[in-house]
Write a protein that holds these residues in place. Structure first.
Motif, short mmCIF file in Angstrom:
data_model
loop_
_atom_site.label_atom_id
_atom_site.label_comp_id
_atom_site.label_asym_id
_atom_site.label_seq_id
_atom_site.Cartn_x
_atom_site.Cartn_y
_atom_site.Cartn_z
N GLY A 50 12.72 -4.80 23.85
CA GLY A 50 13.48 -3.79 23.13
C GLY A 50 14.03 -4.32 21.81
N ALA A 51 14.52 -5.57 21.83
CA ALA A 51 15.06 -6.15 20.60
C ALA A 51 13.97 -6.27 19.53
N LEU A 52 12.76 -6.65 19.94
CA LEU A 52 11.64 -6.74 18.98
C LEU A 52 11.30 -5.36 18.41
N ILE A 53 11.33 -4.34 19.27
CA ILE A 53 11.06 -2.97 18.82
C ILE A 53 12.11 -2.55 17.78
N GLY A 54 13.37 -2.84 18.08
CA GLY A 54 14.45 -2.50 17.16
C GLY A 54 14.34 -3.26 15.84
N LEU A 55 13.92 -4.53 15.93
CA LEU A 55 13.75 -5.34 14.72
C LEU A 55 12.64 -4.77 13.84
N GLY A 56 11.53 -4.40 14.45
CA GLY A 56 10.42 -3.80 13.70
C GLY A 56 10.87 -2.53 13.00
N ALA A 57 11.62 -1.69 13.73
CA ALA A 57 12.11 -0.44 13.15
C ALA A 57 13.06 -0.70 11.98
N ALA A 58 13.95 -1.70 12.15
CA ALA A 58 14.92 -2.01 11.10
C ALA A 58 14.22 -2.56 9.85
N LEU A 59 13.21 -3.42 10.06
CA LEU A 59 12.49 -4.00 8.92
C LEU A 59 11.72 -2.95 8.14
N LEU A 60 11.13 -1.98 8.87
CA LEU A 60 10.35 -0.94 8.18
C LEU A 60 11.25 -0.12 7.25
N LEU A 61 12.48 0.12 7.69
CA LEU A 61 13.40 0.85 6.82
C LEU A 61 13.89 -0.04 5.68
N PHE A 62 14.21 -1.29 5.99
CA PHE A 62 14.75 -2.19 4.98
C PHE A 62 13.73 -2.48 3.87
N PHE A 63 12.49 -2.77 4.27
CA PHE A 63 11.46 -3.11 3.28
C PHE A 63 10.84 -1.88 2.64
N ASN A 64 10.47 -0.88 3.48
CA ASN A 64 9.65 0.23 2.98
C ASN A 64 10.39 1.55 2.88
N SER A 84 -0.71 10.14 8.70
CA SER A 84 -1.97 9.52 8.29
C SER A 84 -3.07 10.57 8.23
N LEU A 85 -2.87 11.71 8.90
CA LEU A 85 -3.88 12.78 8.87
C LEU A 85 -3.53 13.87 7.87
N THR A 86 -2.24 14.01 7.55
CA THR A 86 -1.83 15.16 6.75
C THR A 86 -1.33 14.79 5.35
N GLN A 87 -0.93 13.53 5.16
CA GLN A 87 -0.36 13.15 3.86
C GLN A 87 -1.45 12.79 2.86
N PRO A 88 -1.15 12.86 1.55
CA PRO A 88 -2.14 12.47 0.54
C PRO A 88 -2.59 11.02 0.69
N LYS A 89 -3.73 10.73 0.10
CA LYS A 89 -4.41 9.47 0.34
C LYS A 89 -3.57 8.22 0.07
N GLY A 90 -2.80 8.24 -1.00
CA GLY A 90 -2.01 7.07 -1.36
C GLY A 90 -0.93 6.73 -0.33
N ASP A 91 -0.71 7.63 0.60
CA ASP A 91 0.35 7.45 1.57
C ASP A 91 -0.19 7.06 2.95
N THR A 92 -1.48 6.74 3.02
CA THR A 92 -2.08 6.51 4.35
C THR A 92 -2.24 5.04 4.70
N LEU A 93 -2.45 4.16 3.73
CA LEU A 93 -2.80 2.77 4.07
C LEU A 93 -1.68 2.07 4.84
N MET A 109 1.49 -4.65 -2.39
CA MET A 109 0.95 -5.60 -1.41
C MET A 109 2.00 -5.93 -0.35
N GLY A 110 3.19 -6.28 -0.81
CA GLY A 110 4.26 -6.63 0.12
C GLY A 110 4.59 -5.49 1.06
N LEU A 111 4.51 -4.27 0.50
CA LEU A 111 4.79 -3.08 1.29
C LEU A 111 3.82 -2.96 2.46
N TYR A 112 2.55 -3.30 2.20
CA TYR A 112 1.55 -3.19 3.26
C TYR A 112 1.74 -4.29 4.30
N LEU A 113 2.08 -5.50 3.84
CA LEU A 113 2.35 -6.59 4.79
C LEU A 113 3.55 -6.25 5.66
#
Lengths: 141, 138
Positions: A13-27, A40-49, B1-5
Motif C-alpha cells: 500500500g505504501a508503494l502504491i501511495g508513493l507512486g500516486a504521490a510522485l505522479l502528481l508531484f512530477f507530472n 489513452s483511447l480518447t485523448q489527443p495523441k500528444g497525451d497518450t505516451l 523526457m523526464g515526464l515520461y520516466l
C-alpha cells in the motif's frame, strides 16, 4: 482471519501511495488507472505516451515481484470465462460512467478529500460486498 | 523526457505495490468483500497505507505553482454528487465483486502470464467503449 497479511499489505500500500504521490508531484496527474486507460483511447495523441508508459510500468512493476519471488498465492484456475467477461464489461462501463476506480477515487480522491470520491468509494465497496454476498451465500450457498 | 520516466516510475511503484500486497490475486480481493464469510481485511490495510503516503505527498504538492516536470496540474475540480457518479460506482462495484478485479490489479495481473487478466482487461476496454458510445448518442 488466518488469511490476513497486514505487513505485505502495508508495504504494498505504501508503494502504491508513493507512486500516486510522485505522479502528481512530477507530472501533475492523478494516478487513477481507469482514467489513465480511458484517456489513452480518447485523448489527443500528444497525451497518450505518458499513459502507455505508466501502464507498462504497472505490468513490469508487478512482474518484477512476480518473476523474482515465490508467488504468495496460487493463481485461480477454472473460473468461468463468462463471469470474467461480464465483470470486465461492468468494471469498464462503471468506472467510465463514475469517473474513477479504486485508485482514482479510493487512493487519489480520498487523499485530496474529494466528496465525490468518498461517495464513489463507499458505493463501490457496498455494491461489491453485496455482490460477493449474493454469489457466495445465496447462489453458492 | 523526464515526464515520461516519471510516468514509468510511478507505474513501476504502483505495480510492484499491488503485487507485494497480493492485490493481483482476485481471490484476495473477493475475500475482503466477503464480510459474511472468511473475511480478509488486507485490502483495507493496503488502502489505508496508500492513503497515508499519498495524503502527505499531495499535501506537499497541491498549492505549488506547477508540477516539477509539467506545466499544469490536472486535478478534477467537481464537488457535486450526481447520478452518473453513484450509478457508475455501483455498477463498477458489482463487476469488482463478481470478478475480483479492478483496473489497476487486473493490469498488474497480466504479468502472471495467464489468460484470465487479459480477457478481463479486454472486456473492460469494451465496457468503457460502450459507455462512450451510449453518451455520444444522447
Amino acid at each position: 482471519m488466518e488469511n490476513f497479511t497486514p505487513y505485505s499489505a502495508a508495504a504494498g500500500g505504501a508503494l502504491i501511495g508513493l507512486g500516486a504521490a510522485l505522479l502528481l508531484f512530477f507530472n501533475g496527474r492523478i494516478a487513477g488507472i481507469s482514467g489513465i486507460i480511458n484517456g489513452s483511447l480518447t485523448q489527443p495523441k500528444g497525451d497518450t505516451l505518458w499513459r502507455i508508459l505508466f501502464i507498462a510500468g504497472l505490468v513490469l512493476g508487478a512482474g518484477a515481484v512476480v518473476w523474482t519471488t515465490p508467488l504468495a498465492f496460487i493463481p485461480r484456475t477454472g473460473f468461468s470465462p463468462i463471469l470474467v467477461i461480464a465483470a470486465g464489461l461492468l468494471v469498464g462501463f462503471g468506472t467510465r460512467m463514475g469517473s474513477g476506480c479504486t485508485s482514482g477515487h479510493g487512493v487519489c480522491g480520498l487523499a485530496r478529500m474529494s466528496p465525490r470520491s468518498l461517495i464513489a468509494t463507499l458505493t463501490f465497496v457496498a455494491t461489491g460486498a453485496v455482490t460477493v454476498f449474493i454469489v457466495r451465500q445465496v447462489v453458492g450457498g | 523526457m523526464g515526464l515520461y520516466l516519471a510516468s514509468l516510475l510511478a507505474g513501476l511503484l504502483m505495480g510492484s505495490g499491488l503485487a507485494i500486497a497480493q492485490m493481483i490475486n482476485p481471490e484476495k480481493v473477493i475475500a475482503f468483500l466477503d464480510f459474511a464469510g472468511n473475511w480478509d481485511p488486507s485490502l483495507a490495510v493496503v488502502l489505508c497505507a496508500a492513503l497515508a503516503v499519498s495524503f502527505i505527498g499531495y499535501r506537499l504538492t497541491i498549492g505549488r505553482d506547477q508540477p516539477l516536470l509539467a506545466n499544469a496540474f490536472h486535478i478534477p475540480d467537481r464537488r457535486d454528487i450526481d447520478m452518473p457518479l453513484v450509478a457508475g460506482a455501483a455498477i463498477f462495484g458489482i463487476g469488482w465483486g463478481l470478478g475480483g478485479y479492478c483496473p489497476g490489479p487486473a493490469i498488474g495481473a497480466i504479468s502472471l502470464g495467464l489468460w484470465e487478466p487479459l480477457i478481463f482487461v479486454a472486456a473492460m476496454l469494451v465496457g468503457s467503449f460502450l459507455y462512450g458510445l451510449l453518451t455520444r448518442q444522447r
